[in-house]
Design an enzyme around this catalytic site. Structure first.
Site, PDB file in Angstrom:
ATOM      1  N   CYS A  44     107.889 -28.348 -70.973  1.00 56.58           N
ATOM      2  CA  CYS A  44     107.165 -29.435 -71.605  1.00 56.58           C
ATOM      3  C   CYS A  44     107.457 -29.452 -73.101  1.00 56.58           C
ATOM      4  CB  CYS A  44     105.665 -29.273 -71.356  1.00 56.58           C
ATOM      5  SG  CYS A  44     104.665 -30.626 -72.034  1.00 56.58           S
ATOM      6  N   ASP A  46     105.385 -29.856 -75.342  1.00 57.11           N
ATOM      7  CA  ASP A  46     104.220 -29.349 -76.059  1.00 57.11           C
ATOM      8  C   ASP A  46     104.627 -28.255 -77.048  1.00 57.11           C
ATOM      9  OD1 ASP A  46     101.747 -27.761 -76.617  1.00 57.11           O
ATOM     10  OD2 ASP A  46     100.848 -29.163 -75.214  1.00 57.11           O
ATOM     11  N   ARG A  48     103.087 -25.920 -78.234  1.00 56.55           N
ATOM     12  CA  ARG A  48     102.471 -24.604 -78.023  1.00 56.55           C
ATOM     13  C   ARG A  48     103.208 -23.778 -76.977  1.00 56.55           C
ATOM     14  NH1 ARG A  48      96.756 -27.059 -76.523  1.00 56.55           N
ATOM     15  NH2 ARG A  48      98.242 -28.400 -75.404  1.00 56.55           N
ATOM     16  N   HIS A 100     102.537 -26.028 -67.935  1.00 55.10           N
ATOM     17  CA  HIS A 100     101.499 -25.229 -68.589  1.00 55.10           C
ATOM     18  C   HIS A 100     100.126 -25.838 -68.332  1.00 55.10           C
ATOM     19  CE1 HIS A 100     100.701 -27.975 -72.060  1.00 55.10           C
ATOM     20  NE2 HIS A 100     101.947 -28.360 -71.808  1.00 55.10           N
ATOM     21  N   CYS A 103      98.132 -29.281 -69.890  1.00 48.34           N
ATOM     22  CA  CYS A 103      99.183 -30.248 -70.220  1.00 48.34           C
ATOM     23  C   CYS A 103      98.598 -31.652 -70.383  1.00 48.34           C
ATOM     24  CB  CYS A 103     100.250 -30.256 -69.128  1.00 48.34           C
ATOM     25  SG  CYS A 103     101.598 -31.421 -69.424  1.00 48.34           S
TER      26      CYS A 103
END
Length: 214
Positions: A44, A46, A48, A100, A103
């Site tokens: 992803c 993302d 993080r 994750h 998400c």
């Protein structure tokens, strides 16, 4: 504030280079010679979920493709180009699809709220929900249903990866290539192996097994 952040990341780069050279003066010269990563990571976007860091990998050890909700979409030429290069040029031995918990893309697919252009991308995630709607709706707790949907989405992306002609052709040619599905916990740092591992065309339903002309 934005200028301060920009200056900070430039300074951080200089400090990072100096710290690497202090350990190994030839670090960047060796890195520039080429890459032979054993792993393609499809994750992803993302911020993080940094692929290298969470598995303790060094630069040059992981080839990475990222998008919203770690999707494997057969019309996505970006993903297919990365996949083709990783499999046929780099000869990676493992491909990991890593989602994750928490998400945002997966959560958005569970609602009808319009976000904008991304609605068209999220529709693919909604298709996954539709396929598993009866099972997912057995979870009364919304957070549990959300977490399970994250896992199911990863599993479906691994299946879609195996359906590509790129992966099937590699298996047909006897290439050592295994697909895996993981989910990463933002609140714990730990990876969950979802036990969806595929290493041959025999792991696919027959209707998806491509017959290649000789």
């Amino acid at each position: 504030m934005s200028q301060d952040f920009y200056k900070k990341i430039i300074d951080n780069n200089k400090k990072w280079v100096e710290s690497q050279l202090a350990i190994d003066k030839e670090y960047f010269k060796d890195l520039a010679k080429g890459q032979q990563p054993p792993l393609l990571w499809i994750g992803c976007s993302d911020s993080r979920v940094p692929a290298n860091e969470i598995i303790g990998a060094k630069p040059g050890e992981v080839f990475v493709h990222r998008n919203i909700a770690n999707m494997v979409i057969h019309s996505d030429m970006n993903m297919l180009s990365v996949l083709d290069y990783a499999v046929n040029v780099l000869q990676v031995k493992h491909i990991i699809v890593c989602g994750h918990y928490g998400c945002g893309g997966v959560r958005a697919a569970m609602s009808n709220q319009s976000i904008g252009l991304i609605d068209n991308w999220i529709r693919h995630i909604k298709d996954v929900y539709r396929l598993h709607e009866d099972y997912l709706n057995t979870f009364q707790n919304e957070e549990e249903r959300f977490n399970k949907f994250v896992e199911i989405n990863v599993q479906e992306q691994v299946f879609d990866l195996a359906k590509t002609s790129i992966v099937q052709n590699a298996w047909r040619n006897g290439q050592d290539l295994t697909l895996h599905g993981w989910s990463y916990g933002l609140n714990s740092g730990y990876i969950t192996d979802l036990d969806v591992n595929m290493s041959s065309n025999g792991d696919l339903d027959e209707v998806y097994r491509l017959k290649f002309s000789i």
